[in-house]
Scaffold this motif. Structure first.
Motif, PDB file in Angstrom:
ATOM      1  N   GLY A  27       7.226  24.750  51.292  1.00 39.99           N
ATOM      2  CA  GLY A  27       8.292  25.328  50.482  1.00 39.99           C
ATOM      3  C   GLY A  27       8.032  25.362  48.992  1.00 39.99           C
ATOM      4  O   GLY A  27       8.963  25.481  48.199  1.00 39.99           O
ATOM      5  N   VAL A  28       6.765  25.266  48.583  1.00 38.82           N
ATOM      6  CA  VAL A  28       6.454  25.271  47.143  1.00 38.82           C
ATOM      7  C   VAL A  28       6.039  26.651  46.625  1.00 38.82           C
ATOM      8  O   VAL A  28       5.793  26.813  45.432  1.00 38.82           O
ATOM      9  N   GLY A  29       5.923  27.624  47.541  1.00 39.78           N
ATOM     10  CA  GLY A  29       5.577  28.977  47.090  1.00 39.78           C
ATOM     11  C   GLY A  29       4.160  29.417  47.426  1.00 39.78           C
ATOM     12  O   GLY A  29       3.665  30.386  46.857  1.00 39.78           O
ATOM     13  N   THR A  31       3.005  30.812  50.365  1.00 38.86           N
ATOM     14  CA  THR A  31       2.982  32.104  51.041  1.00 38.86           C
ATOM     15  C   THR A  31       3.463  33.216  50.108  1.00 38.86           C
ATOM     16  O   THR A  31       2.888  34.312  50.080  1.00 38.86           O
ATOM     17  N   ILE A 230       5.770  31.470  37.390  1.00 39.12           N
ATOM     18  CA  ILE A 230       6.561  32.333  38.281  1.00 39.12           C
ATOM     19  C   ILE A 230       8.022  31.891  38.213  1.00 39.12           C
ATOM     20  O   ILE A 230       8.341  30.753  38.566  1.00 39.12           O
ATOM     21  N   ARG A 232      12.059  31.645  39.162  1.00 36.78           N
ATOM     22  CA  ARG A 232      12.890  31.776  40.350  1.00 36.78           C
ATOM     23  C   ARG A 232      13.505  33.173  40.307  1.00 36.78           C
ATOM     24  O   ARG A 232      14.077  33.579  39.295  1.00 36.78           O
ATOM     25  N   ASN A 233      13.312  33.948  41.362  1.00 41.79           N
ATOM     26  CA  ASN A 233      13.763  35.346  41.364  1.00 41.79           C
ATOM     27  C   ASN A 233      14.148  35.727  42.787  1.00 41.79           C
ATOM     28  O   ASN A 233      13.333  35.646  43.705  1.00 41.79           O
ATOM     29  N   LEU A 236      12.032  37.919  45.098  1.00 38.24           N
ATOM     30  CA  LEU A 236      10.868  37.316  45.772  1.00 38.24           C
ATOM     31  C   LEU A 236      11.252  36.760  47.136  1.00 38.24           C
ATOM     32  O   LEU A 236      10.462  36.816  48.081  1.00 38.24           O
ATOM     33  N   SER A 237      12.463  36.230  47.239  1.00 40.67           N
ATOM     34  CA  SER A 237      12.856  35.669  48.536  1.00 40.67           C
ATOM     35  C   SER A 237      13.386  36.747  49.488  1.00 40.67           C
ATOM     36  O   SER A 237      13.334  36.565  50.698  1.00 40.67           O
TER      37      SER A 237
HETATM   38  P1  ADP Z   1       5.318  27.662  51.267  1.00 37.36           P
HETATM   39  O1  ADP Z   1       4.434  28.738  51.795  1.00 37.36           O
HETATM   40  O2  ADP Z   1       4.638  26.776  50.265  1.00 37.36           O
HETATM   41  O3  ADP Z   1       5.953  26.858  52.362  1.00 37.36           O
HETATM   42  P2  ADP Z   1       7.120  29.816  50.525  1.00 37.36           P
HETATM   43  O4  ADP Z   1       6.294  30.746  49.703  1.00 37.36           O
HETATM   44  O5  ADP Z   1       7.357  30.185  51.943  1.00 37.36           O
HETATM   45  O6  ADP Z   1       6.523  28.340  50.441  1.00 37.36           O
HETATM   46  O7  ADP Z   1       8.495  29.613  49.753  1.00 37.36           O
HETATM   47  C1  ADP Z   1       9.534  28.800  50.275  1.00 37.36           C
HETATM   48  C2  ADP Z   1      10.882  29.527  50.109  1.00 37.36           C
HETATM   49  O8  ADP Z   1      11.150  29.727  48.735  1.00 37.36           O
HETATM   50  C3  ADP Z   1      10.881  30.897  50.747  1.00 37.36           C
HETATM   51  O9  ADP Z   1      12.136  31.127  51.284  1.00 37.36           O
HETATM   52  C4  ADP Z   1      10.607  31.846  49.576  1.00 37.36           C
HETATM   53  O10 ADP Z   1      11.178  33.119  49.789  1.00 37.36           O
HETATM   54  C5  ADP Z   1      11.287  31.117  48.434  1.00 37.36           C
HETATM   55  N1  ADP Z   1      10.609  31.353  47.144  1.00 37.36           N
HETATM   56  C6  ADP Z   1       9.297  31.152  46.857  1.00 37.36           C
HETATM   57  N2  ADP Z   1       9.039  31.433  45.569  1.00 37.36           N
HETATM   58  C7  ADP Z   1      10.209  31.846  45.026  1.00 37.36           C
HETATM   59  C8  ADP Z   1      10.614  32.267  43.710  1.00 37.36           C
HETATM   60  N3  ADP Z   1       9.733  32.312  42.698  1.00 37.36           N
HETATM   61  N4  ADP Z   1      11.913  32.628  43.518  1.00 37.36           N
HETATM   62  C9  ADP Z   1      12.800  32.553  44.538  1.00 37.36           C
HETATM   63  N5  ADP Z   1      12.490  32.170  45.779  1.00 37.36           N
HETATM   64  C10 ADP Z   1      11.222  31.799  46.039  1.00 37.36           C
END
Ligand code: ADP
Ligand code: MG
Length: 272
Positions: A27-29, A31, A230, A232-233, A236-237
């Motif tokens: 959940g750190v971003g 993917t 990056i 929070r936006n 992106l989600s």
């Molecule tokens: P990981 O792959 O490290 O587990 P993810 O990329 O799947 O993390 O991100 C976890 C959650 O946070 C997802 O629901 C994603 O859509 C959301 N998220 C990631 N980056 C952002 C961002 N910059 N702004 C808003 N939501 C984000």
């Protein structure tokens, strides 16, 4: 010199720059970064392959590869001598291809343990001639949220590791654990492995804690931290549920602009 000899030899194709997107925390971003950095680099004209190395297959879903289109996956690439040409799929984004994943990969750690080349399988798979023919400029590997054998395979196969760091309290502690793994991989299998950079993700500039984490990261890690942050936006989600990268889902959004800025930082190094 025989007259038939060409005066200028064609440039040999440069091997792709391989970047693992890794952090053992979920959940750190990772993917989100893998998908959108890949799309932003592709937009700049680089030929990009995204390898989904997470059994959750979120990168594959986010780029619109339906489960039924995942007959052959990264599992076959690394564990059953699958032909890359049969596994790699185009995406809706020009210049961007994906090696999809599904839950088959969940058993990979167990299947790998008994294999004496267990840490080198992805590295060796990327030496297949199919990859040369496709002449990728960049390969991004979306790692699972663990320091498992799959992540070690990614680190052994890569030139560099990109670490998304969510701006929150324990972020830097998790980072030191990952950097120890990077050190082990350098000592054992991949001495040239570099840190591509640490990327602050989901950043909210109004939040004091986020500002503090950024200040600590820049003070302790210096140039290792990307200039680009990056934000929070919400776009992106939302983008993955539309099976699009943010650069296509909402091309003018803050999220799209941020990943383009990151692609500029990395693209400038690639051109050098
Ligand atoms: P990981 O792959 O490290 O587990 P993810 O990329 O799947 O993390 O991100 C976890 C959650 O946070 C997802 O629901 C994603 O859509 C959301 N998220 C990631 N980056 C952002 C961002 N910059 N702004 C808003 N939501 C984000
Ligand atoms: Mg992920």
């Amino acid at each position: 010199m025989p007259a038939t000899e060409p005066l200028l030899k064609p440039e040999p194709a440069r091997p792709a720059h391989v970047i693992a997107v890794a952090n053992q925390k979920g959940g750190v971003g990772k993917t989100t970064t893998a998908i959108n950095l890949a799309a932003a680099l592709a937009e700049q004209g680089f030929r990009v392959l995204l390898i989904d190395l997470d059994p959750q297959g979120n990168a594959s879903t986010g780029l619109g590869v339906a489960p039924a289109e995942r007959q052959l996956t990264t599992y076959d690439l690394i564990l059953s001598d699958g032909q890359p040409d049969a596994i790699i799929r185009p995406t809706s984004v020009a210049n961007l291809w994906i090696c999809p994943a599904n839950s088959d990969l969940a058993s990979a750690d167990i299947d790998l343990v008994a294999n004496e080349k267990r840490s080198f399988l992805l590295h060796d798979a990327l030496r297949h001639p199919d990859f040369d023919a496709r002449a990728f400029d960049v390969v991004l590997i979306d790692c699972p949220p663990s320091l498992s054998l799959l992540t070690v395979n990614a680190l052994v196969a890569s030139h560099a590791v990109l670490v998304p760091l969510q701006a929150e309290f324990f972020a830097l502690e998790g980072l030191s654990q990952l950097l120890l793994t990077v050190r082990d991989v350098r000592r054992s299998a991949n001495p040239d492995l570099r840190i591509e950079g640490v990327l602050l993700t989901m950043y909210d500039g109004r939040n004091n804690l986020a500002q503090q984490v950024e200040a600590d990261a820049r003070e302790n890690l210096g140039d290792m931290v990307f200039h680009t942050v990056i934000p929070r936006n919400v776009r992106l989600s939302e983008a993955p549920s539309h099976a699009l990268p943010v650069t296509e889902y909402d091309t003018a959004s803050k999220g799209a602009e941020a990943y383009r800025a990151l692609a500029n930082e990395i693209g400038a190094r690639l051109k050098r």
